[in-house]
Design an enzyme around this catalytic site. Structure first.
Site, PDB file in Angstrom:
ATOM      1  N   SER A  88       0.812  -1.219   0.000  1.00  0.00           N
ATOM      2  CA  SER A  88       0.000   0.000   0.000  1.00  0.00           C
ATOM      3  C   SER A  88       0.850   1.276   0.000  1.00  0.00           C
ATOM      4  CB  SER A  88      -0.961  -0.014   1.194  1.00  0.00           C
ATOM      5  OG  SER A  88      -0.250  -0.082   2.403  1.00  0.00           O
ATOM      6  N   GLY A 131       8.257  -0.711  -0.086  1.00  0.00           N
ATOM      7  CA  GLY A 131       7.882  -0.689   1.332  1.00  0.00           C
ATOM      8  C   GLY A 131       8.549  -1.847   2.064  1.00  0.00           C
ATOM      9  N   ALA A 132       8.159  -2.047   3.310  1.00  0.00           N
ATOM     10  CA  ALA A 132       8.700  -3.175   4.100  1.00  0.00           C
ATOM     11  C   ALA A 132       7.712  -3.497   5.217  1.00  0.00           C
ATOM     12  CB  ALA A 132      10.057  -2.806   4.691  1.00  0.00           C
ATOM     13  N   GLY A 157       7.314  -8.986   2.036  1.00  0.00           N
ATOM     14  CA  GLY A 157       6.627 -10.106   1.399  1.00  0.00           C
ATOM     15  C   GLY A 157       5.255 -10.421   1.950  1.00  0.00           C
ATOM     16  N   GLY A 191       2.794  -8.991   0.974  1.00  0.00           N
ATOM     17  CA  GLY A 191       2.024  -8.979  -0.275  1.00  0.00           C
ATOM     18  C   GLY A 191       2.411 -10.084  -1.244  1.00  0.00           C
ATOM     19  N   GLU A 246      10.655  -8.206  -5.892  1.00  0.00           N
ATOM     20  CA  GLU A 246      11.175  -7.050  -5.139  1.00  0.00           C
ATOM     21  C   GLU A 246      12.677  -7.211  -4.898  1.00  0.00           C
ATOM     22  OE1 GLU A 246       7.068  -5.928  -2.716  1.00  0.00           O
ATOM     23  OE2 GLU A 246       8.524  -7.247  -1.777  1.00  0.00           O
TER      24      GLU A 246
HETATM   25  C1  5RP Z   1       4.977  -6.742  -0.519  1.00  0.00           C
HETATM   26  C2  5RP Z   1       5.856  -6.031   0.439  1.00  0.00           C
HETATM   27  C3  5RP Z   1       5.388  -4.688   0.937  1.00  0.00           C
HETATM   28  O1  5RP Z   1       6.333  -3.731   0.606  1.00  0.00           O
HETATM   29  C4  5RP Z   1       5.216  -4.756   2.440  1.00  0.00           C
HETATM   30  O2  5RP Z   1       4.325  -5.826   2.736  1.00  0.00           O
HETATM   31  C5  5RP Z   1       4.662  -3.435   3.009  1.00  0.00           C
HETATM   32  O3  5RP Z   1       3.323  -3.280   2.655  1.00  0.00           O
HETATM   33  P1  5RP Z   1       2.486  -1.965   3.046  1.00  0.00           P
HETATM   34  O4  5RP Z   1       3.137  -0.826   2.349  1.00  0.00           O
HETATM   35  O5  5RP Z   1       1.102  -2.280   2.528  1.00  0.00           O
HETATM   36  O6  5RP Z   1       2.506  -1.818   4.548  1.00  0.00           O
HETATM   37  O7  5RP Z   1       6.926  -6.462   0.795  1.00  0.00           O
HETATM   38  O8  5RP Z   1       5.511  -7.992  -0.905  1.00  0.00           O
END
Ligand code: 5RP
Length: 235
Positions: free
Chosen positions: A46, A100-101, A113, A115, A121
């Site tokens: 996100s 993101g992380a 990960g 997502g 990535e």
């Molecule tokens: C997806 C990721 C995203 O960067 C991580 O899950 C952060 O997600 P968000 O910005 O929704 O908090 O690694 O694989």
């Protein structure tokens, strides 16, 4: 010529975005760093999504030309919706990447990960001369693994072998990630499964130990990558 409206134009993030205000702040910062003709690697999640919306605003207002290398279907389709042209690692090296992380420790080691996009990535971060990780305050942890498991993408037929081999690394728990919008397990964009592996302790060599198991495509553990953290708390 304006293109005809399609189902792509109806796409939204889909669920409520947590910590949205802080994520908007780092998204603004990333958008301010874009320069004309950049080739930008776009991570997933996100926070990356919000940054992409802000970048699109700058492209529209300032008539910038950028091309994006996406790491997931959701980002690829968002680029299509926003009219941002795509390219790939076969055609271009990115000038820079943002992502993101889920967790970031004091040494900038990360778990990513949630997502499910960690393979692409990691490939993009490894191929990019500079990477910025955009994070709201919830992402900073004193101990890696305190909130999230380490996701491990595996070749489906290797499920039993990988599960047994991972057990020799002393995990607290291993779970096959189950889907929400379909029956059965999550199938990644590469046609694989994800094991979410919880560890009490994450030593420096864990990323390599996981990667050395036959059947593992990639893990969401990022140890000692050269990344710059843009945290909402410091903006
Ligand atoms: C997806 C990721 C995203 O960067 C991580 O899950 C952060 O997600 P968000 O910005 O929704 O908090 O690694 O694989």
């Amino acid at each position: 010529m304006e293109r005809e409206k399609t189902i792509i134009d109806t796409l939204e993030w889909g669920k409520e975005i947590s910590n949205r205000e802080e994520k908007e702040k780092v998204a603004d910062k990333i958008a301010s760093m874009v320069t004309d003709n950049d080739i930008i690697g776009i991570g997933s999640g996100s926070t990356a999504y919000l940054a992409l919306l802000k970048i699109a605003e700058r492209i529209r207002n300032e008539r910038l030309h950028i091309r994006a290398i996406p790491t997931s279907q959701e980002i690829k389709m968002t680029c299509a919706k926003l009219g941002i042209p795509l390219t790939s690692l076969l055609e271009h090296k990115p000038n820079w990447t943002f992502d993101g992380a889920d967790e970031i420790d004091f040494n900038h080691n990360m778990i990513k990960g949630r997502g499910g996009a960690m393979f692409k990535e990691k490939l993009l971060i490894s191929s990019s001369p500079r990477t910025f990780i955009i994070a709201d305050s919830s992402k900073m942890v004193s101990k890696l693994g305190s909130r999230f498991p380490v996701p491990v993408e595996i070749f489906p037929d290797a499920l039993i072998h990988v599960d047994q081999a991972l057990r020799s690394l002393s995990p607290v728990e291993i779970k096959l990630r189950m889907a929400q919008g379909k029956d059965g397990p999550v199938i990644t964009e590469n046609g694989n499964l994800i094991l979410d592996v919880r560890f009490d302790n994450i030593p420096d060599n864990l990323e390599n130990a996981i990667k050395s198991i036959t059947g593992v495509i990639e893990s969401g553990l990022f140890m000692h990558y050269e990344v710059q953290i843009l945290s909402s708390e410091k903006l």
